[in-house]
Design a protein around this motif. Sequence first.
Motif, PDB file in Angstrom:
ATOM      1  N   PHE A   1       0.822  -1.200   0.000  1.00  0.00           N
ATOM      2  CA  PHE A   1       0.000   0.000   0.000  1.00  0.00           C
ATOM      3  C   PHE A   1       0.862   1.260   0.000  1.00  0.00           C
ATOM      4  CE2 PHE A   1      -2.965  -3.201   1.502  1.00  0.00           C
ATOM      5  CZ  PHE A   1      -4.061  -2.915   0.705  1.00  0.00           C
TER       6      PHE A   1
ATOM      7  N   PRO B   1       2.294   3.639  -4.059  1.00  0.00           N
ATOM      8  CA  PRO B   1       2.071   4.902  -4.781  1.00  0.00           C
ATOM      9  C   PRO B   1       3.208   5.897  -4.595  1.00  0.00           C
ATOM     10  CG  PRO B   1       0.070   4.250  -3.656  1.00  0.00           C
ATOM     11  CD  PRO B   1       1.154   3.319  -3.190  1.00  0.00           C
TER      12      PRO B   1
ATOM     13  N   GLN C   1      -5.172   0.396   8.655  1.00  0.00           N
ATOM     14  CA  GLN C   1      -5.073   1.834   8.850  1.00  0.00           C
ATOM     15  C   GLN C   1      -6.331   2.226   9.598  1.00  0.00           C
ATOM     16  OE1 GLN C   1      -5.091   4.208   5.265  1.00  0.00           O
ATOM     17  NE2 GLN C   1      -3.826   5.777   6.170  1.00  0.00           N
TER      18      GLN C   1
ATOM     19  N   ARG D   1      -7.337  -4.475   4.976  1.00  0.00           N
ATOM     20  CA  ARG D   1      -7.520  -5.054   3.644  1.00  0.00           C
ATOM     21  C   ARG D   1      -6.564  -6.207   3.450  1.00  0.00           C
ATOM     22  NH1 ARG D   1      -7.591  -1.679  -1.553  1.00  0.00           N
ATOM     23  NH2 ARG D   1      -8.314  -3.677  -2.296  1.00  0.00           N
TER      24      ARG D   1
ATOM     25  N   VAL E   1      -5.962   0.626  -4.312  1.00  0.00           N
ATOM     26  CA  VAL E   1      -6.533   1.347  -3.167  1.00  0.00           C
ATOM     27  C   VAL E   1      -7.915   1.892  -3.507  1.00  0.00           C
ATOM     28  CG1 VAL E   1      -4.350   1.991  -2.075  1.00  0.00           C
ATOM     29  CG2 VAL E   1      -5.338   3.481  -3.810  1.00  0.00           C
ATOM     30  N   TRP E   2      -8.699   1.960  -2.494  1.00  0.00           N
ATOM     31  CA  TRP E   2     -10.053   2.516  -2.590  1.00  0.00           C
ATOM     32  C   TRP E   2     -10.129   3.762  -1.713  1.00  0.00           C
ATOM     33  CZ3 TRP E   2     -14.436   0.435  -5.069  1.00  0.00           C
ATOM     34  CH2 TRP E   2     -14.261  -0.818  -5.652  1.00  0.00           C
ATOM     35  N   SER E   3     -10.933   4.693  -2.152  1.00  0.00           N
ATOM     36  CA  SER E   3     -11.195   5.830  -1.266  1.00  0.00           C
ATOM     37  C   SER E   3     -12.307   5.444  -0.312  1.00  0.00           C
ATOM     38  CB  SER E   3     -11.607   7.054  -2.071  1.00  0.00           C
ATOM     39  OG  SER E   3     -12.877   6.841  -2.644  1.00  0.00           O
TER      40      SER E   3
ATOM     41  N   ARG F   1     -16.211   8.487  -5.478  1.00  0.00           N
ATOM     42  CA  ARG F   1     -15.414   7.424  -4.892  1.00  0.00           C
ATOM     43  C   ARG F   1     -14.370   6.978  -5.903  1.00  0.00           C
ATOM     44  NH1 ARG F   1     -16.704   1.576  -2.294  1.00  0.00           N
ATOM     45  NH2 ARG F   1     -15.027   1.686  -0.792  1.00  0.00           N
TER      46      ARG F   1
ATOM     47  N   VAL G   1       3.203  10.255   2.172  1.00  0.00           N
ATOM     48  CA  VAL G   1       2.728  11.583   1.765  1.00  0.00           C
ATOM     49  C   VAL G   1       2.938  12.594   2.884  1.00  0.00           C
ATOM     50  CG1 VAL G   1       0.636  12.870   1.210  1.00  0.00           C
ATOM     51  CG2 VAL G   1       1.097  10.719   0.074  1.00  0.00           C
TER      52      VAL G   1
ATOM     53  N   ILE H   1      -0.073   3.439   8.714  1.00  0.00           N
ATOM     54  CA  ILE H   1      -0.468   2.234   7.988  1.00  0.00           C
ATOM     55  C   ILE H   1       0.455   1.137   8.464  1.00  0.00           C
ATOM     56  CG2 ILE H   1      -0.583   1.084   5.757  1.00  0.00           C
ATOM     57  CD1 ILE H   1      -1.138   3.677   4.438  1.00  0.00           C
TER      58      ILE H   1
ATOM     59  N   ASN I   1     -13.250  -6.330   0.275  1.00  0.00           N
ATOM     60  CA  ASN I   1     -11.881  -5.855   0.238  1.00  0.00           C
ATOM     61  C   ASN I   1     -11.786  -4.494  -0.416  1.00  0.00           C
ATOM     62  OD1 ASN I   1      -9.398  -6.446   1.102  1.00  0.00           O
ATOM     63  ND2 ASN I   1      -8.801  -7.662  -0.663  1.00  0.00           N
ATOM     64  N   THR I   2     -12.659  -3.594  -0.009  1.00  0.00           N
ATOM     65  CA  THR I   2     -12.659  -2.281  -0.651  1.00  0.00           C
ATOM     66  C   THR I   2     -12.527  -1.166   0.378  1.00  0.00           C
ATOM     67  OG1 THR I   2     -15.056  -2.185  -0.557  1.00  0.00           O
ATOM     68  CG2 THR I   2     -14.096  -3.122  -2.546  1.00  0.00           C
ATOM     69  N   LEU I   3     -11.863  -1.444   1.461  1.00  0.00           N
ATOM     70  CA  LEU I   3     -11.710  -0.419   2.496  1.00  0.00           C
ATOM     71  C   LEU I   3     -10.572   0.533   2.123  1.00  0.00           C
ATOM     72  CD1 LEU I   3     -12.270  -2.754   5.527  1.00  0.00           C
ATOM     73  CD2 LEU I   3     -13.806  -1.012   4.688  1.00  0.00           C
ATOM     74  N   PRO I   4     -10.642   1.752   2.628  1.00  0.00           N
ATOM     75  CA  PRO I   4      -9.735   2.787   2.121  1.00  0.00           C
ATOM     76  C   PRO I   4      -8.329   2.741   2.713  1.00  0.00           C
ATOM     77  CG  PRO I   4     -11.185   3.707   3.756  1.00  0.00           C
ATOM     78  CD  PRO I   4     -11.612   2.291   3.599  1.00  0.00           C
ATOM     79  N   VAL I   5      -7.773   1.580   2.875  1.00  0.00           N
ATOM     80  CA  VAL I   5      -6.408   1.496   3.395  1.00  0.00           C
ATOM     81  C   VAL I   5      -5.438   2.023   2.343  1.00  0.00           C
ATOM     82  CG1 VAL I   5      -4.606  -0.073   4.190  1.00  0.00           C
ATOM     83  CG2 VAL I   5      -6.978  -0.471   4.833  1.00  0.00           C
ATOM     84  N   GLY I   6      -4.584   2.950   2.745  1.00  0.00           N
ATOM     85  CA  GLY I   6      -3.531   3.447   1.863  1.00  0.00           C
ATOM     86  C   GLY I   6      -3.987   4.476   0.857  1.00  0.00           C
ATOM     87  N   PHE I   7      -5.256   4.856   0.902  1.00  0.00           N
ATOM     88  CA  PHE I   7      -5.734   5.821  -0.085  1.00  0.00           C
ATOM     89  C   PHE I   7      -5.030   7.164   0.052  1.00  0.00           C
ATOM     90  CE2 PHE I   7      -8.902   9.036  -1.454  1.00  0.00           C
ATOM     91  CZ  PHE I   7      -8.893   8.713  -2.793  1.00  0.00           C
ATOM     92  N   ASP I   8      -4.722   7.513   1.301  1.00  0.00           N
ATOM     93  CA  ASP I   8      -4.069   8.807   1.503  1.00  0.00           C
ATOM     94  C   ASP I   8      -2.612   8.808   1.042  1.00  0.00           C
ATOM     95  OD1 ASP I   8      -3.048   7.190   3.413  1.00  0.00           O
ATOM     96  OD2 ASP I   8      -3.515   8.483   5.117  1.00  0.00           O
ATOM     97  N   GLN I   9      -2.125   7.668   0.548  1.00  0.00           N
ATOM     98  CA  GLN I   9      -0.755   7.645   0.033  1.00  0.00           C
ATOM     99  C   GLN I   9      -0.648   8.198  -1.379  1.00  0.00           C
ATOM    100  OE1 GLN I   9       2.109   6.827   1.917  1.00  0.00           O
ATOM    101  NE2 GLN I   9       0.348   7.370   3.171  1.00  0.00           N
ATOM    102  N   LEU I  10      -1.777   8.426  -1.995  1.00  0.00           N
ATOM    103  CA  LEU I  10      -1.745   9.040  -3.318  1.00  0.00           C
ATOM    104  C   LEU I  10      -1.361  10.505  -3.135  1.00  0.00           C
ATOM    105  CD1 LEU I  10      -5.013   7.369  -4.420  1.00  0.00           C
ATOM    106  CD2 LEU I  10      -2.762   6.843  -5.293  1.00  0.00           C
ATOM    107  N   THR I  11      -0.325  10.904  -3.824  1.00  0.00           N
ATOM    108  CA  THR I  11       0.279  12.207  -3.563  1.00  0.00           C
ATOM    109  C   THR I  11      -0.759  13.320  -3.607  1.00  0.00           C
ATOM    110  OG1 THR I  11       2.151  11.316  -4.746  1.00  0.00           O
ATOM    111  CG2 THR I  11       2.233  13.652  -4.195  1.00  0.00           C
ATOM    112  N   THR I  12      -1.453  13.404  -4.702  1.00  0.00           N
ATOM    113  CA  THR I  12      -2.537  14.379  -4.796  1.00  0.00           C
ATOM    114  C   THR I  12      -3.682  13.737  -5.561  1.00  0.00           C
ATOM    115  OG1 THR I  12      -1.349  15.258  -6.693  1.00  0.00           O
ATOM    116  CG2 THR I  12      -1.281  16.576  -4.695  1.00  0.00           C
ATOM    117  N   LEU I  13      -4.843  14.014  -5.086  1.00  0.00           N
ATOM    118  CA  LEU I  13      -6.017  13.458  -5.754  1.00  0.00           C
ATOM    119  C   LEU I  13      -6.474  14.409  -6.846  1.00  0.00           C
ATOM    120  CD1 LEU I  13      -8.061  12.125  -2.760  1.00  0.00           C
ATOM    121  CD2 LEU I  13      -6.979  10.808  -4.553  1.00  0.00           C
ATOM    122  N   PRO I  14      -7.129  13.880  -7.855  1.00  0.00           N
ATOM    123  CA  PRO I  14      -7.643  14.773  -8.889  1.00  0.00           C
ATOM    124  C   PRO I  14      -8.626  15.772  -8.282  1.00  0.00           C
ATOM    125  CG  PRO I  14      -7.965  12.473  -9.473  1.00  0.00           C
ATOM    126  CD  PRO I  14      -7.494  12.487  -8.080  1.00  0.00           C
TER     127      PRO I  14
ATOM    128  N   ARG J   1       2.648   9.945 -10.664  1.00  0.00           N
ATOM    129  CA  ARG J   1       3.436   9.822  -9.432  1.00  0.00           C
ATOM    130  C   ARG J   1       4.631  10.774  -9.393  1.00  0.00           C
ATOM    131  NH1 ARG J   1       5.167   4.809  -7.659  1.00  0.00           N
ATOM    132  NH2 ARG J   1       3.310   3.785  -8.469  1.00  0.00           N
TER     133      ARG J   1
END
Lengths: 376, 367
Positions: free
Chosen positions: A19, A22, A74, A79, A115-117, A126, A308, A350, B15-28, B364
């Motif tokens: 995870f 990214p 997290q 997951r 990853v999912w939001s 989403r 990040v 995490i 298996n769709t929980l938001p683990v690690g989502f905040d690791q994306l540098t910037t969201l659109p 990235r």
Amino acid sequence: MKSIALLLLIFTALTAQSFFNPNGLGEVALPADARFIALGNPSALTPGNPGNYLDLIQTRIKLSLAGTGLTARQHSYQRALGTVRPTGVYAAVPLPTHTRLLLSIDSRFNQDFDVWSESLADTATRFHIVSRGGIHSFNLGVSQPLFNRLCLGAQFQQLIGGSRENWHYWAEGIVATDTIEIDYLARTFRLGATARLARLTLTGFYDLPFQLTATRFKHLHGVASDALRNYQIHLPATLNFGLSAGPFYKTQISTGFELRNWTSATIDDLPAGYQNVWRASIGIEYEQFPGYPFRLGYSTGRWYCSTVAGGRISESAVHFGTGLLLPKFGTLDIAGEVIFRKGETPAGFISETAGRLHLTIAYEELWKKRTRHWGY
Amino acid sequence: MKFFFPLTLLLVACNTLPVGFDQLTTLPESGMLELLPDSFDCYSRHVPLGYADWLLLGRDEQYESRVLLKFPLKDSALDSVTGVRLILHPIDSTPVTFVCRACSTEWSTGAVTWLLADSATRWLTPGGDIWEFALGTATLTRESTVVELDRSRLTLLVQKSSGIMLLPTDTGFAAITNMTDTKAGPKLVFHYADGKERVYYATGDAHIVDTLSIRSQVTDLLIGASFAFRTYLKFRLDTLPPEVTILRAQLSFTPRTIYRRSDTLKLAVHRLTESYQLRNRYAGYEENAAATTAYIPVEQDTMVSFDITRLVQNWVSHPDSFLNHGLLITAEPEWQRPFRVKLSRSGNTAPKLKIKYILPPPDRFSR
């Protein structure tokens, strides 16, 4: 067999190496050899080191496969994901002058993630981002043993790779997808050396700094509108050392140390924000019965990139494994590792736990002495 | 094997929980835009109704609808004809009294309107050129209606007229099956002295509609059927960059129903292909609707909305090749039973375009 096939199918369908992938160029993929992975994966002692071919007698081919099961937590979210993929092929051929010709393919970076939001109200957008890809290395090298105590090697590495990130958006029942594709290309060299003193083997390799070209394409909302951009990524040198001692009382000890001074890494001449990091490992191999070794290792280190939030991504792992002799063929090494990763993020830590199973099958050419029968 | 199914469920479904989502540098960057029309207008038009699913006959204080029928009559043995009957099959049960007159000018099914006999010929008298004498009168009844036509006018009907026109003489509207119905379509039956009869089936039919006393202002934004009212709207989309992804573009308004003769009103949005500023009411538009909707105006505040995501996406993504000339809101089809709704020019009920958009994701390496 059916069970194994089903597991492989499940793991192949879901891809996420980490995870934390990214960030930066993704996870560093170390040279893959189940024997050394079980010992903490000291990179300098693996076939990935062109200077580590002192004892090669006959042609040897090693094929490695890794299966990863991963859980991450997290806050209260958890997951589980998995993947199965080949990790490397190493071939070494002894030439008449004792020179060894080396050919290999292995992985350098892994960029798989999924990853999912957060699922909020129906009106919120989403995201589901699935990335697959990485950077691989095609290697061609030579290795020259000297005086049965020294070995020097050099390897040309053609790095090639690509990743495909699919950004799926859900909003009020509407689905849209944008895709980012990045192609990677670079050429570099690896220099390696090994010295043996009695039961002590000291080895190391040096990866020269290199320039990685990343070409990015964007495919937006399904219509043919590509946005092209090139990045020049400068990656500084990497230094790896390994020390192997033994056998003492059927026991061999292996240690490894990797130094990655990547603070000076740049992307288009701007600081990439990477860090100077190290990785250390120690492993022990005990062989009570010949041909059936038991291996145990431990490694610790940090990722070159940060989260990040700028937080460190620390990683430690417990490694274990064994090996089997395959008569008239070679060996089969099996290694397991449990990797614990942790990184500070804006939404808390995490914590990631990955379990990996590595298989390396080694084919060693057999030479039979022909018996001459007079009169025929 | 028994563990693999729950394991698969665990890995795939849960298996769709938001683990690690905040690791994306910037969201659109995403956002919502609510646009009001930059320009709007309305125009009315007599539209050809020859291809309607039925023929509408009737009148009230606001609309009048007449029916035109054409039969392939043969000029032979007219002297032995003892009677002529026009047989019609109403769809509605509303009794409508009407008079049949002979049409004096040729007309075509696909182009006839209140003003035009065909695409190139205007009626001398709006509403159709007819002989003043009546061929017959009748009242539409539920099952079928038989009109006894005046035998003495048969020669004129066959030799000089261009069909029969039905004119309502009383208030009320009723639909009649048209010639596409092979069994119940309009037919003309000649009865001969020897007891034989000859049936003529309609080869052309249409109804034409006009408004009688609509009190509308020039500034009213109207949408209507039968006598068509069309509203033109244009929204400026300059603020959206071409690379934006339109997640949803919804055109909505709350029309006020002024007049209707059916429960369900069907509307459509068409893309204009020519500049309305230059061509005005003659600006071309795509025949295929970009979006359609049907609603039942049970209350005055019934909101109507159209999903025009694809249209807006094309406008934004291809501003040079897919020009934004605006929209035309029409009844769909325009041969529906007469209705008329009014759109507000301002306020909460006025047309507005809500756009939910998202900018492309950063890669990235982007800073």
